[in-house]
Design a protein around this motif. Structure first.
Motif, short mmCIF file in Angstrom:
data_model
loop_
_atom_site.label_atom_id
_atom_site.label_comp_id
_atom_site.label_asym_id
_atom_site.label_seq_id
_atom_site.Cartn_x
_atom_site.Cartn_y
_atom_site.Cartn_z
N THR A 1 0.88 -1.29 -0.13
CA THR A 1 0.11 -0.15 -0.09
C THR A 1 0.78 1.25 0.06
OG1 THR A 1 -1.75 -1.11 1.14
CG2 THR A 1 -2.00 1.24 1.39
N VAL A 2 0.41 2.15 -0.88
CA VAL A 2 1.23 3.26 -0.89
C VAL A 2 0.63 4.69 -0.56
CG1 VAL A 2 2.51 5.19 -2.29
CG2 VAL A 2 2.87 2.44 -2.76
N VAL A 3 0.88 5.31 0.33
CA VAL A 3 0.02 6.53 0.69
C VAL A 3 1.06 7.84 0.47
CG1 VAL A 3 1.07 6.42 3.02
CG2 VAL A 3 -1.13 7.72 2.74
N CYS A 4 0.27 8.77 -0.31
CA CYS A 4 0.86 10.14 -0.77
C CYS A 4 0.75 11.03 0.37
CB CYS A 4 0.51 10.36 -2.06
SG CYS A 4 0.79 9.19 -3.34
N VAL A 5 1.53 11.83 0.55
CA VAL A 5 1.38 13.06 1.45
C VAL A 5 2.19 14.24 0.83
CG1 VAL A 5 1.42 11.62 3.70
CG2 VAL A 5 3.68 12.17 2.92
N LYS A 6 1.80 15.31 1.54
CA LYS A 6 2.09 16.63 1.02
C LYS A 6 2.87 17.66 2.02
CE LYS A 6 1.08 20.68 -1.88
NZ LYS A 6 -0.15 21.22 -2.74
N ALA B 1 -5.67 5.57 7.68
CA ALA B 1 -6.58 4.98 6.93
C ALA B 1 -5.63 4.01 6.18
CB ALA B 1 -7.64 5.67 5.91
N ALA B 2 -4.70 4.27 5.52
CA ALA B 2 -3.68 3.52 4.89
C ALA B 2 -2.98 2.43 5.64
CB ALA B 2 -2.45 4.36 4.12
N ARG B 3 -2.66 2.81 6.88
CA ARG B 3 -2.19 1.73 7.72
C ARG B 3 -2.81 0.74 8.11
NH1 ARG B 3 -2.24 0.33 12.54
NH2 ARG B 3 -4.10 1.51 13.13
N VAL B 4 -4.36 1.09 8.37
CA VAL B 4 -5.21 -0.03 8.65
C VAL B 4 -5.44 -0.88 7.38
CG1 VAL B 4 -7.61 -0.27 9.04
CG2 VAL B 4 -6.48 1.58 10.31
N ALA B 5 -5.47 -0.26 6.32
CA ALA B 5 -5.64 -1.18 4.96
C ALA B 5 -4.62 -1.94 4.59
CB ALA B 5 -5.71 -0.15 3.80
N ALA B 6 -3.31 -1.62 4.77
CA ALA B 6 -2.06 -2.16 4.70
C ALA B 6 -2.04 -3.38 5.63
CB ALA B 6 -0.93 -1.52 4.93
N ALA B 7 -2.47 -3.19 7.00
CA ALA B 7 -2.78 -4.48 8.07
C ALA B 7 -3.48 -5.53 7.53
CB ALA B 7 -2.95 -3.73 9.27
N GLU B 8 -4.91 -4.86 7.08
CA GLU B 8 -5.78 -6.10 6.32
C GLU B 8 -5.27 -6.74 5.41
OE1 GLU B 8 -9.93 -3.38 7.05
OE2 GLU B 8 -8.88 -3.66 5.00
N GLN B 9 -4.31 -6.18 4.76
CA GLN B 9 -3.67 -7.11 3.52
C GLN B 9 -2.42 -7.83 4.04
OE1 GLN B 9 -3.97 -4.90 -0.61
NE2 GLN B 9 -3.71 -3.24 0.89
N GLY B 10 -2.02 -7.47 5.17
CA GLY B 10 -0.75 -7.98 5.70
C GLY B 10 0.54 -7.58 4.76
N GLY B 11 0.55 -6.64 4.21
CA GLY B 11 1.36 -6.04 3.22
C GLY B 11 2.21 -4.92 3.99
N GLU B 12 3.35 -4.36 3.24
CA GLU B 12 4.03 -3.04 3.53
C GLU B 12 3.37 -1.92 3.25
OE1 GLU B 12 8.87 -2.07 3.08
OE2 GLU B 12 7.56 -2.67 1.37
#
Length: 260
Positions: free
Chosen positions: A4-9, A45-56
């Motif tokens: 999962t990639v999360v873009c920030v500014k 939200a990205a952290r939670v989604a990544a945890a659901e997938q078990g990925g980085e």
């Protein structure tokens, strides 16, 4: 397991912007920089989604050298690694260039299943970054998301549409833009901040991404940026009963041209 990639500014602190009282020109030169407030909720939200997938979970930002400050912030909030695409200090970057830079950064990682962006940054709120990235990657995009779940290679998202909500599903990979109301972001603890300094980060010049000149040439330019100042009259209506106070207020508003 997909990434999962999360873009920030990295933006100027809006509380420290200055507006010239005569010209209304906005001066951000003295304002401290920070990760966009809305992005904090997106990272969670990205952290939670990544945890659901078990990925980085990978944090990604694009900007000048000072934007590197965004990396430590996103790492302290749960990202496993971070990439800073370094903008050319002599070139202008608009939404077109930003999207190309971020999309190229995403392509550097294998098996990315989900990309999260905030619906709009606190400085411009242009609603364009996520859809532009999706177009460049050739992926579906779901916008205005207030809630999402990932089940295998399937995304289920709830879109916030003014007074209504809409639930949609699509296959991954996909790009999702979330609204700030998706959920609060916890404040990183001291251990998380210290641990962020030990996580892998990479800084990559935009020129090293191999993008064509058309992708790194801005298509729009800001001709002016004007602020707004409120001038308070400090009219005090304190004497008399309610009827007299209302009459005095109406008279004061008429004198100011508010009422005719």
């Amino acid at each position: 397991m997909s990434r999962t990639v999360v873009c920030v500014k990295w933006v100027a602190d809006e509380g420290e912007l200055r507006t010239d009282p005569v010209t209304l020109a906005v001066d951000a030169g003295h304002a401290r920089r920070k990760i966009c407030d809305y992005d904090r909720n997106t990272v969670e939200a990205a952290r939670v989604a990544a945890a659901e997938q078990g990925g980085e979970l990978i944090g990604l930002t694009f900007g000048g050298p000072d934007s590197a400050g965004a990396l430590k912030d996103v790492l302290s909030r749960g990202a496993d690694r971070a990439l800073h695409v370094l903008a050319d200090g002599t070139a202008r970057a608009d939404g077109h260039v930003t999207a190309h830079a971020l999309a190229a950064g995403i392509r550097r990682f294998d098996d990315v299943g989900l990309v999260l962006c905030t619906e709009g940054a606190s400085d411009t709120y242009a609603h364009e970054t996520g859809p532009r990235i999706a177009e460049l990657l050739g992926w579906p995009v779901v916008t205005n998301v207030g809630g999402l779940t990932v089940d295998g290679r399937r995304l289920r998202a709830t879109r916030v549409l003014e007074r209504e909500t809409e639930t949609v599903e699509c296959d991954l990979p996909a790009v999702v833009t979330v609204v700030p109301e998706i959920g609060p972001a916890p404040v990183p603890g001291l251990r998380s901040v210290i641990a962020a300094g030990r996580k892998p980060t990479e800084q990559l010049p935009l020129a090293d991404l191999g993008l064509p000149p058309a992708a790194t040439t801005a298509r729009t330019s800001v001709t002016s940026l004007l602020g707004r100042t409120d001038r308070r009259r400090h009219v005090l209506v304190a004497d008399g009963d309610a009827h007299r106070k209302v009459a005095a207020l109406l008279t004061a508003l008429a004198e100011e041209g508010v009422l005719r």
